[in-house]
Scaffold this active site. Structure first.
Site, mmCIF file in Angstrom:
data_model
loop_
_atom_site.group_PDB
_atom_site.id
_atom_site.type_symbol
_atom_site.label_atom_id
_atom_site.label_comp_id
_atom_site.label_asym_id
_atom_site.label_seq_id
_atom_site.Cartn_x
_atom_site.Cartn_y
_atom_site.Cartn_z
ATOM 1 N N LYS A 22 50.291 43.946 48.940
ATOM 2 C CA LYS A 22 49.989 42.815 49.818
ATOM 3 C C LYS A 22 50.716 41.550 49.373
ATOM 4 O O LYS A 22 51.345 40.865 50.169
ATOM 5 C CB LYS A 22 48.471 42.573 49.842
ATOM 6 C CG LYS A 22 48.030 41.423 50.746
ATOM 7 C CD LYS A 22 48.284 41.731 52.207
ATOM 8 C CE LYS A 22 47.732 40.661 53.116
ATOM 9 N NZ LYS A 22 48.093 40.910 54.531
ATOM 10 N N CYS A 66 49.830 44.614 41.923
ATOM 11 C CA CYS A 66 48.972 44.765 40.757
ATOM 12 C C CYS A 66 47.811 43.776 40.816
ATOM 13 O O CYS A 66 47.828 42.824 41.581
ATOM 14 C CB CYS A 66 49.721 44.574 39.451
ATOM 15 S SG CYS A 66 51.155 45.633 39.248
#
Length: 604
Positions: free
Chosen positions: A599, A2
């Site tokens: 990531k 997010c």
């Protein structure tokens, strides 16, 4: 996981939000949205899919000087437009974005919100309705209602809240989830990552856990949840727009693979002086010397980097090294030695599982070292010591240069400690020279991209399964190689110790099964691995052999220039990174943004 971006000031918020969200795409997401308010008008735009779909919906219809945006990676509730952020309260007055997980959301719902019409499936909706509940039922100001809600909410979170009746303020709070304030001239910003604000500012303010920040265009005030004002300075981030662009590359991953020789040389200039002497913080060296066992805690690629450096550290320092998966240690820490030291590896410095371990280590008084790519990150701030890997921004979800930089940084640490211990092997290990050879080896492998691409097309274009095998350090590399291939090509791939094939795995070998073998180190190990290759080939496997120079035979596929055995995990991983890249590319997939992955994993 997010991303949040927000702005309040005298500029067009829409453009800043869209550009900021684009810079946060690398974190991973499945939906996105923005809310903009100004001149007594507001608009909320959300969409499942890419940021470009938000941009298309916005057009010229949304304008204002205050806004918040969000990229969502689903944890509670499916990736739908209704579950996408920002979320609004029942009246529509309050708008909120949130990263993290609210652990007691069901209890809050049953205790406070039985009369509220909750429409979505997310824990975030609980938070915004709770704020409105305290404004309406307890007649509190927005600030006091937010504080009261924060005292009740449990879990990890980063919140950015706007009251549409007061378009000059963004209310911000965080706990166990990254969030920064960006300081501008006539405007201020909020973001999960400095990358999102690189066009607008280079000056930032940290927010610590359980702090609330009132952000206006000309002021930023930090408080604790009881309203006590906290003085907080700012810092300048060393980021450059050129560092985060793809340039002429089709994908960030290929660019980052190509940057690895430069990263190796950057580390040499950082951790060694012109005479070749180590330039490692003496306090770090002393702390490692005092430890009777080192515990490397990490996740994913960083975990594999720890394995790749384990043998080297033990041989150079005479200190035992134990590896742990952070997500397991956070709940089930094993019996420790009498004088432990924790080393936490994390590209982002925000890995939630590793932070959970670090919190426990700090409570137990255990010294810790964070090795990360991001100065000022949570793990960097909270550990006893930090060493930076100086890899530059890594945008592709699949990590490449951070892995090799972590191994190299651990090499500098091991040599410095070994020399301080008077170890002859450490003194004789000319790391500056050897790492320069590694950089040259990487460059040689990178010049063989066309050959590797062709091998991949022959071997992996249509397969559903693949295996990597190796022995010694090569086994550790197979773990990372398998992760790379599976995460961006979606080929089910496993990395195995070659000697374990006959203990079960060989039953999976059938006609045309791809088996990629890594061979380095010495002739004895090479001979054993070649024996394993023959075992799988005789059962129908298609073998691809990656071998270090000096051990090659006729018919081997990829020859890697010879390097020092301590550093072979760096040079041997490069062809496997390219194999993963070309496998994904040839299958028509999004190399930089594989499905379902983020990531930075900032929730436990």
């Amino acid at each position: 996981m997010c991303g949040i971006v927000g702005v309040v000031g005298n500029t067009n918020a829409t453009d800043i939000l869209i550009q900021g969200l684009e810079k946060l795409e690398y974190r991973g997401y499945d939906s996105a949205g923005i809310f903009v308010v100004g001149d007594n008008k507001s608009q909320l735009v959300k969409s499942v899919g890419r940021i470009a779909e938000i941009q298309a919906k916005v057009g010229d219809s949304v304008s204002g000087t205050t806004g918040i945006g969000h990229t969502r990676w689903a944890t509670h509730g499916k990736p739908t437009e209704g579950n996408a952020h920002p979320h609004t309260s029942g009246s529509g007055r309050f708008v909120l974005v949130h990263n993290g997980v609210i652990e007691n959301y069901l209890q809050i719902k049953e205790t406070y919100l039985t009369k509220h019409n909750l429409k979505g499936e997310t824990d975030t909706e609980i938070a915004i309705h709770l704020v409105e509940h305290f404004v309406e039922e307890d007649n509190l100001s927005v600030l006091e209602a937010f504080k009261k809600a924060l005292h009740i909410i449990e879990g990890s979170y980063a919140f950015a809240l706007i009251d549409s009746q007061d378009a000059d303020t963004i209310y911000v709070a965080k706990n166990k989830s990254p969030l920064l304030i960006g300081l501008g001239n006539g405007y201020n910003m909020v973001c999960s990552d400095a990358m999102a604000m690189i066009r607008e500012t280079s000056e930032y303010m940290e927010i610590h856990d359980k702090e609330l920040v009132i952000v206006k265009k000309d002021s930023v005030e930090v408080q604790d949840y009881d309203g006590n004002v906290i003085e907080r300075g700012s810092y300048t981030a060393e980021l450059d727009l050129s560092d985060i662009g793809k340039g002429t590359y089709p994908f960030y991953m290929l660019k980052e693979i190509d940057e690895q020789p430069t990263v190796m040389r950057k580390l040499i200039s950082t951790y060694a002086n012109e005479s070749g002497d180590m330039n490692v913080d003496s306090d770090i060296i002393k702390s490692v010397q005092e430890a009777d066992r080192l515990y490397i805690l990490a996740a994913g690629t960083s975990y594999h980097a720890g394995f790749a450096a384990k043998t080297m550290i033990e041989k150079l320092t005479d200190t035992p090294v134990e590896l742990g998966v952070s997500s397991e240690w956070g709940y089930n820490m094993p019996l420790l030695s009498k004088k432990p030291m924790f080393i936490l590896l994390s590209q982002s410095g925000e890995t939630a599982d590793s932070r959970q371990v670090l919190v426990k280590a700090n409570e137990m008084g255990i010294p810790s070292l964070t090795i990360t790519n991001v100065p000022g990150s949570t793990l960097s701030r909270e550990a006893t010591y930090t060493m930076l890997i100086h890899a530059g921004p890594e945008i592709a979800v699949a990590s490449t240069k951070a892995y090799t930089a972590q191994v190299a940084t651990l090499a500098f640490l091991a040599k410095a400690v070994g020399e301080a211990n008077g170890k002859a092997e450490a003194k004789d290990f000319d790391l500056v020279h050897e790492l320069s050879i590694v950089a040259q080896s990487i460059e040689a492998t990178l010049s063989e991209k066309d050959v590797i691409s062709e091998k991949v097309e022959q071997l992996l274009i249509s397969t559903r399964n693949a295996f990597y095998i190796g022995r010694g350090n090569d086994y550790y590399v197979t773990m990372e190689a398998a992760l790379k291939l599976k995460e961006i090509s979606y080929i089910q791939t496993e990395g195995f110790a070659a000697g374990e094939l006959k203990h079960g795995t060989i039953s999976l070998i059938e006609d045309n099964t791809p088996v990629i073998a890594l061979i380095s180190a010495d002739s004895t190990i090479a001979a054993h691995t070649r024996g394993n290759i023959q075992e799988v080939v005789s059962r129908g496997a298609n073998a691809l052999i990656i071998v270090e120079e000096g051990l090659e035979r006729e018919g081997d596929d990829i020859i890697v220039n010879k390097v020092h055995p301590f550093l072979s995990a760096i040079s041997m991983v490069i062809p496997t990174q390219l194999i993963a890249y070309y496998a994904s590319l040839q299958r028509g997939l999004d190399v930089d943004k594989p499905r379902n992955l983020a990531k930075a994993v900032t929730v436990e």
